[in-house]
Design a protein around this motif. Structure first.
Motif, PDB file in Angstrom:
ATOM      1  N   VAL A 145     102.540  69.717  29.399  1.00  0.00           N
ATOM      2  CA  VAL A 145     102.179  71.015  28.819  1.00  0.00           C
ATOM      3  C   VAL A 145     100.657  71.195  28.811  1.00  0.00           C
ATOM      4  CG1 VAL A 145     102.256  72.461  26.746  1.00  0.00           C
ATOM      5  CG2 VAL A 145     104.256  71.101  27.400  1.00  0.00           C
ATOM      6  N   GLY A 146      99.942  70.155  28.405  1.00  0.00           N
ATOM      7  CA  GLY A 146      98.485  70.224  28.348  1.00  0.00           C
ATOM      8  C   GLY A 146      97.875  70.490  29.710  1.00  0.00           C
ATOM      9  N   ILE A 147      98.396  69.819  30.727  1.00  0.00           N
ATOM     10  CA  ILE A 147      97.900  70.041  32.079  1.00  0.00           C
ATOM     11  C   ILE A 147      98.201  71.472  32.515  1.00  0.00           C
ATOM     12  CG2 ILE A 147      98.189  69.385  34.500  1.00  0.00           C
ATOM     13  CD1 ILE A 147      98.658  66.529  33.570  1.00  0.00           C
ATOM     14  N   GLY A 148      99.358  71.988  32.097  1.00  0.00           N
ATOM     15  CA  GLY A 148      99.694  73.375  32.411  1.00  0.00           C
ATOM     16  C   GLY A 148      98.669  74.346  31.854  1.00  0.00           C
ATOM     17  N   LEU A 149      98.271  74.145  30.606  1.00  0.00           N
ATOM     18  CA  LEU A 149      97.250  75.006  29.996  1.00  0.00           C
ATOM     19  C   LEU A 149      95.898  74.819  30.675  1.00  0.00           C
ATOM     20  CD1 LEU A 149      98.123  74.688  26.192  1.00  0.00           C
ATOM     21  CD2 LEU A 149      98.466  76.669  27.685  1.00  0.00           C
ATOM     22  N   PHE A 150      95.610  73.585  31.063  1.00  0.00           N
ATOM     23  CA  PHE A 150      94.365  73.282  31.763  1.00  0.00           C
ATOM     24  C   PHE A 150      94.312  74.061  33.082  1.00  0.00           C
ATOM     25  CE2 PHE A 150      91.803  70.594  34.629  1.00  0.00           C
ATOM     26  CZ  PHE A 150      90.653  70.434  33.872  1.00  0.00           C
ATOM     27  N   THR A 152      95.922  76.793  33.741  1.00  0.00           N
ATOM     28  CA  THR A 152      95.811  78.212  33.406  1.00  0.00           C
ATOM     29  C   THR A 152      94.360  78.603  33.146  1.00  0.00           C
ATOM     30  OG1 THR A 152      98.040  78.266  32.461  1.00  0.00           O
ATOM     31  CG2 THR A 152      96.533  80.001  31.779  1.00  0.00           C
ATOM     32  N   ILE A 153      93.641  77.754  32.408  1.00  0.00           N
ATOM     33  CA  ILE A 153      92.218  78.011  32.144  1.00  0.00           C
ATOM     34  C   ILE A 153      91.441  78.085  33.461  1.00  0.00           C
ATOM     35  CG2 ILE A 153      90.106  76.948  31.254  1.00  0.00           C
ATOM     36  CD1 ILE A 153      91.576  78.172  29.033  1.00  0.00           C
ATOM     37  N   ILE A 154      91.748  77.159  34.381  1.00  0.00           N
ATOM     38  CA  ILE A 154      91.085  77.176  35.686  1.00  0.00           C
ATOM     39  C   ILE A 154      91.350  78.495  36.404  1.00  0.00           C
ATOM     40  CG2 ILE A 154      91.038  76.110  37.982  1.00  0.00           C
ATOM     41  CD1 ILE A 154      89.755  74.324  35.975  1.00  0.00           C
ATOM     42  N   ALA A 380      98.324  82.438  41.053  1.00  0.00           N
ATOM     43  CA  ALA A 380      99.309  81.368  41.234  1.00  0.00           C
ATOM     44  C   ALA A 380      99.045  80.228  40.251  1.00  0.00           C
ATOM     45  CB  ALA A 380      99.253  80.848  42.666  1.00  0.00           C
ATOM     46  N   LEU A 381      97.775  79.897  40.035  1.00  0.00           N
ATOM     47  CA  LEU A 381      97.431  78.832  39.084  1.00  0.00           C
ATOM     48  C   LEU A 381      97.927  79.173  37.682  1.00  0.00           C
ATOM     49  CD1 LEU A 381      93.751  78.000  40.125  1.00  0.00           C
ATOM     50  CD2 LEU A 381      95.737  76.532  40.418  1.00  0.00           C
ATOM     51  N   ILE A 382      97.722  80.408  37.284  1.00  0.00           N
ATOM     52  CA  ILE A 382      98.136  80.845  35.945  1.00  0.00           C
ATOM     53  C   ILE A 382      99.653  80.723  35.790  1.00  0.00           C
ATOM     54  CG2 ILE A 382      98.231  82.810  34.352  1.00  0.00           C
ATOM     55  CD1 ILE A 382      95.579  83.767  35.693  1.00  0.00           C
ATOM     56  N   VAL A 383     100.387  81.117  36.813  1.00  0.00           N
ATOM     57  CA  VAL A 383     101.840  81.058  36.756  1.00  0.00           C
ATOM     58  C   VAL A 383     102.341  79.611  36.794  1.00  0.00           C
ATOM     59  CG1 VAL A 383     103.971  81.684  37.959  1.00  0.00           C
ATOM     60  CG2 VAL A 383     102.133  83.355  37.733  1.00  0.00           C
ATOM     61  N   VAL A 384     101.684  78.747  37.566  1.00  0.00           N
ATOM     62  CA  VAL A 384     102.059  77.328  37.575  1.00  0.00           C
ATOM     63  C   VAL A 384     101.881  76.737  36.180  1.00  0.00           C
ATOM     64  CG1 VAL A 384     101.404  75.036  38.437  1.00  0.00           C
ATOM     65  CG2 VAL A 384     101.625  76.948  40.029  1.00  0.00           C
ATOM     66  N   GLY A 385     100.846  77.177  35.485  1.00  0.00           N
ATOM     67  CA  GLY A 385     100.657  76.750  34.097  1.00  0.00           C
ATOM     68  C   GLY A 385     101.846  77.121  33.238  1.00  0.00           C
ATOM     69  N   LEU A 386     102.385  78.309  33.459  1.00  0.00           N
ATOM     70  CA  LEU A 386     103.577  78.763  32.736  1.00  0.00           C
ATOM     71  C   LEU A 386     104.756  77.829  32.995  1.00  0.00           C
ATOM     72  CD1 LEU A 386     105.616  80.819  31.432  1.00  0.00           C
ATOM     73  CD2 LEU A 386     105.683  81.920  33.676  1.00  0.00           C
ATOM     74  N   LEU A 387     104.970  77.463  34.254  1.00  0.00           N
ATOM     75  CA  LEU A 387     106.092  76.594  34.606  1.00  0.00           C
ATOM     76  C   LEU A 387     105.972  75.229  33.925  1.00  0.00           C
ATOM     77  CD1 LEU A 387     106.365  77.404  38.434  1.00  0.00           C
ATOM     78  CD2 LEU A 387     107.739  78.320  36.559  1.00  0.00           C
ATOM     79  N   MET A 388     104.758  74.722  33.837  1.00  0.00           N
ATOM     80  CA  MET A 388     104.558  73.412  33.204  1.00  0.00           C
ATOM     81  C   MET A 388     104.692  73.496  31.686  1.00  0.00           C
ATOM     82  SD  MET A 388     101.468  71.898  35.579  1.00  0.00           S
ATOM     83  CE  MET A 388     101.679  70.208  35.045  1.00  0.00           C
ATOM     84  N   PRO A 414      92.817  71.701  27.553  1.00  0.00           N
ATOM     85  CA  PRO A 414      92.142  72.925  27.991  1.00  0.00           C
ATOM     86  C   PRO A 414      90.868  73.236  27.214  1.00  0.00           C
ATOM     87  CG  PRO A 414      94.065  73.484  26.671  1.00  0.00           C
ATOM     88  CD  PRO A 414      94.110  72.003  26.888  1.00  0.00           C
ATOM     89  N   PHE A 415      90.867  72.963  25.893  1.00  0.00           N
ATOM     90  CA  PHE A 415      89.739  73.378  25.069  1.00  0.00           C
ATOM     91  C   PHE A 415      88.523  72.466  25.182  1.00  0.00           C
ATOM     92  CE2 PHE A 415      93.096  75.483  22.201  1.00  0.00           C
ATOM     93  CZ  PHE A 415      93.061  76.644  22.973  1.00  0.00           C
ATOM     94  N   THR A 416      88.721  71.218  25.641  1.00  0.00           N
ATOM     95  CA  THR A 416      87.569  70.361  25.939  1.00  0.00           C
ATOM     96  C   THR A 416      87.344  70.270  27.441  1.00  0.00           C
ATOM     97  OG1 THR A 416      88.824  68.285  26.072  1.00  0.00           O
ATOM     98  CG2 THR A 416      88.049  68.960  23.891  1.00  0.00           C
ATOM     99  N   TYR A 417      88.207  70.960  28.187  1.00  0.00           N
ATOM    100  CA  TYR A 417      88.116  71.004  29.646  1.00  0.00           C
ATOM    101  C   TYR A 417      88.173  69.599  30.235  1.00  0.00           C
ATOM    102  CZ  TYR A 417      87.125  74.023  33.648  1.00  0.00           C
ATOM    103  OH  TYR A 417      87.233  74.773  34.796  1.00  0.00           O
ATOM    104  N   ASN A 418      89.082  68.777  29.690  1.00  0.00           N
ATOM    105  CA  ASN A 418      89.144  67.382  30.115  1.00  0.00           C
ATOM    106  C   ASN A 418      90.531  66.821  29.820  1.00  0.00           C
ATOM    107  OD1 ASN A 418      88.851  64.405  29.979  1.00  0.00           O
ATOM    108  ND2 ASN A 418      86.696  64.843  30.347  1.00  0.00           N
TER     109      ASN A 418
END
Length: 469
Positions: A145-150, A152-154, A380-388, A414-418
Motif C-alpha cells: 500500500v505504501g509503495i502504491g501511494l509513493f 501516486t505521489i510520483i 498510469a502511475l496514479i492508477v497503478v497506485g490505486l491498484l496497489m 510517500p510523505f518522507t519520499y522514501n
C-alpha cells in the motif's frame, strides 16, 4: 511444444497459451513508456538516465527474463522493471543531488546489481523463505500500500497536478512551532491552465472509464488514447516530432548502457540502506506476486510441486534483478499483471514465452513509444497506485498492535519520499508494540528472532548514518 510445456497435463493448448501471452503483454506493455519516462523525468539529466537506452533495457529485460521464466520454470509469469522500485531508484538520485554526496545513475545501477547478488544468495541458501516467515502479513500488505501511494505521489508530481512549494515567512503561523519544517513545505494543486495538467486529467478519466468497463489492457489503451487526444489538441500537449537519430526504428544496441556500473563511486558514497531497501521490498513483492499467480493458475493444488515451481521462479526473478541492472534499468521483477494471462487460460511457460517475444518485438517501436507524453504515463502511475492500494483491506485496523506499524509503514513512504523510512519505522514499531502487548497480557503476538535483528539494524542505521543515509 505441447510435450515440452506439458500442455495436456496442465489442461491447456497452444492457442489458449498464445492468447494468454498476448493478454499479459497488453496489460503490462505500459511499462515500455512509463519506465523510460520515470528514469529520465526528474529534470534535465537529473537521474543521468537517457530515454532510449532505458527503453532498450526495459524491452530487453522484460523479453529475455520472461522467456527464461517460461523455458526454465514452465511458469506463466512475466517480468519487467518493477513499478515503485523504479520511482525509488530515480528519487534516490534526485534527493542526493542536494547533498554533499550525490548519487549518479551509474551508482544506483550498481546498487541494484548488488541487491540482485544478495537476492540470489538469499534464494540459494533458503534464507529468503525465512525472511518471508519472519515479517507479519500485515507489514507485507502495508508495504504494498505504501509503495502504491509513493507511486501516486510520483505521478502527481511528474504531471504537474501536484506542486510542492515553500510558504513565505509572513504566511507561516507564528508560535513556538514556526521553525518546524512542515510549516514551510506545502502541497498545492497545479494550474489547470497547464496543458500537461489538462492532459493528465484526460488520461485519468479515460483509464478510469476503461477499467470500470473491464477492458483488458485498460492502462495501455488509456495511455495510447491520451496520447492521441494530445496530438489532436496540438503541440502544446504532445511533441509529435519523431527523431529517428535518437530513437531509431531498428534497435541500436550500441546505445545500450551495458554494465554501466560505478564501483568506486558506490564505495565512496555508501549505499548500504539503499541496497537493503531494494532487496527488502523485492522480497515481499515477488513472493506475493508468485504465490498469487500460482494460486490463480491452480498450481498449489499439489502443494509440493507448486512450491517447487515457485522456488525455481524465485531464482529466475533473482537473476533478472542482476541482469536488468547489467542492461541498464532498475529492478526487474515478476509483474502482478501476470494474473491477467492466467485469467485468460494461461497455465504453462508458453504464456510467458509468447509475452517475452512480444516485448522483444516492441524494440522496433521506439519512435512511437517516444511520442507518449509524460502526462499520459503520469496518469498510469496514479492508477497503478490505486491498484496497489487494494491490499489495505487485508490489514486489521481494529488491532492497534498491527494497525499502528502498518499505518507508519504506509504514510511514511510517500510523505518522507522514501520507501526505506516506511519499512524501517514499521519494523521497529511492531517489535516494540508487540513486545509491550505480550508483556502486559494484552495479546500474544509472534516476534520472530529475525525481526529483532532487523529492528536493531534499523536503529543502528538511523543512529550512525542518519535519516538521509
Amino acid at each position: 511444444m505441447e510435450r515440452f510445456f506439458k500442455l495436456k497435463e496442465l489442461g491447456s493448448n497452444v492457442r489458449t497459451e498464445l492468447l494468454a501471452g498476448l493478454t499479459t503483454f497488453m496489460t503490462m506493455a505500459y511499462i515500455l513508456a512509463v519506465n523510460p519516462n520515470v528514469l529520465s523525468a526528474f529534470g534535465s539529466g537529473a537521474t543521468g538516465g537517457e530515454w532510449y537506452p532505458v527503453f532498450l533495457a526495459t524491452a530487453l529485460a522484460a523479453g529475455i527474463f520472461t522467456i527464461a521464466m517460461g523455458i526454465f520454470v514452465n511458469f506463466p509469469g512475466a517480468l519487467a522493471p518493477g513499478m515503485g522500485l523504479n520511482a525509488y531508484f530515480a528519487s534516490v538520485i534526485l534527493a542526493s543531488s542536494a547533498t554533499g554526496k550525490p548519487i549518479t545513475f551509474e551508482m544506483a545501477l550498481t546498487a541494484v546489481f548488488i541487491s540482485g547478488i544478495i537476492f540470489i544468495l538469499l534464494t540459494v541458501t533458503k534464507i529468503r523463505q525465512m525472511l518471508l516467515t519472519a515479517v507479519p502479513d500485515s507489514m507485507k500488505h502495508a508495504i504494498t500500500v505504501g509503495i502504491g501511494l509513493f507511486i501516486t505521489i510520483i505521478g502527481l508530481k511528474n504531471s504537474g497536478l501536484l506542486t510542492v512549494g515553500v510558504e513565505a515567512a509572513s504566511d507561516i503561523p507564528q508560535g513556538k512551532f514556526t521553525d518546524v519544517a512542515f510549516f514551510e513545505t506545502v502541497f498545492h494543486m497545479g494550474s489547470l491552465e497547464n496543458p500537461g495538467v489538462q492532459l493528465v486529467l484526460i488520461g485519468l478519466v479515460l483509464i478510469s472509464l476503461l477499467m470500470v468497463l473491464k477492458v483488458r489492457g485498460a492502462i495501455l489503451f488509456g495511455i495510447l488514447g491520451t496520447t492521441l487526444i494530445g496530438i489532436l489538441l496540438g503541440p502544446d500537449y504532445v511533441n509529435t516530432t519523431i527523431d529517428t537519430s535518437k530513437t531509431p526504428w531498428v534497435p541500436d544496441f550500441s546505445q545500450l548502457s551495458f554494465m554501466n556500473f560505478d564501483w568506486a563511486g558506490v564505495m565512496h558514497t555508501g549505499l548500504i540502506s539503499i541496497v537493503a531497501t531494494f532487496t527488502f521490498v523485492e522480497l515481499f513483492d515477488t513472493f506475493g506476486t508468485l504465490v498469487g499467480t500460482a494460486n490463480r493458475a491452480g498450481m498449489m493444488k499439489n502443494k509440493e510441486e507448486g512450491e517447487k515451481r515457485i522456488g525455481k521462479a524465485m531464482m529466475v526473478d533473482a537473476v533478472a534483478v542482476t541482469g536488468g541492472a547489467m542492461l541498464g534499468t532498475s529492478t526487474t521483477t515478476v509483474f502482478v499483471e501476470s494474473a491477467a494471462g492466467v485469467a485468460a487460460g494461461g497455465r504453462s511457460g508458453l504464456t510467458s514465452v509468447s509475452t517475452g517475444v512480444l516485448f522483444l518485438a516492441a524494440l522496433f517501436l521506439a519512435p512511437i513509444v517516444n511520442l507518449i507524453p509524460g502526462s499520459a504515463t503520469a496518469a498510469a502511475l496514479i492508477v497503478v497506485g490505486l491498484l496497489m492500494m487494494q491490499s489495505v483491506k487485508e490489514i486489521d485496523f481494529q488491532d492497534f498492535t498491527i494497525a499502528i506499524p502498518s499505518f507508519f509503514t504506509i504514510v511514511l513512504m510517500p510523505f518522507t519520499y522514501n520507501i526505506a523510512n516506511g519499512i524501517s519505522f514499521g519494523i521497529v514499531s511492531y517489535v516494540v508494540l508487540a513486545l509491550a502487548a505480550n508483556l502486559f497480557g494484552k495479546g500474544k503476538y509472534k516476534i520472530h528472532w529475525l525481526m529483532w535483528v532487523l529492528a536493531i539494524l534499523v536503529i543502528a542505521r538511523y543512529a550512525f548514518i542518519g535519516s538521509q543515509g
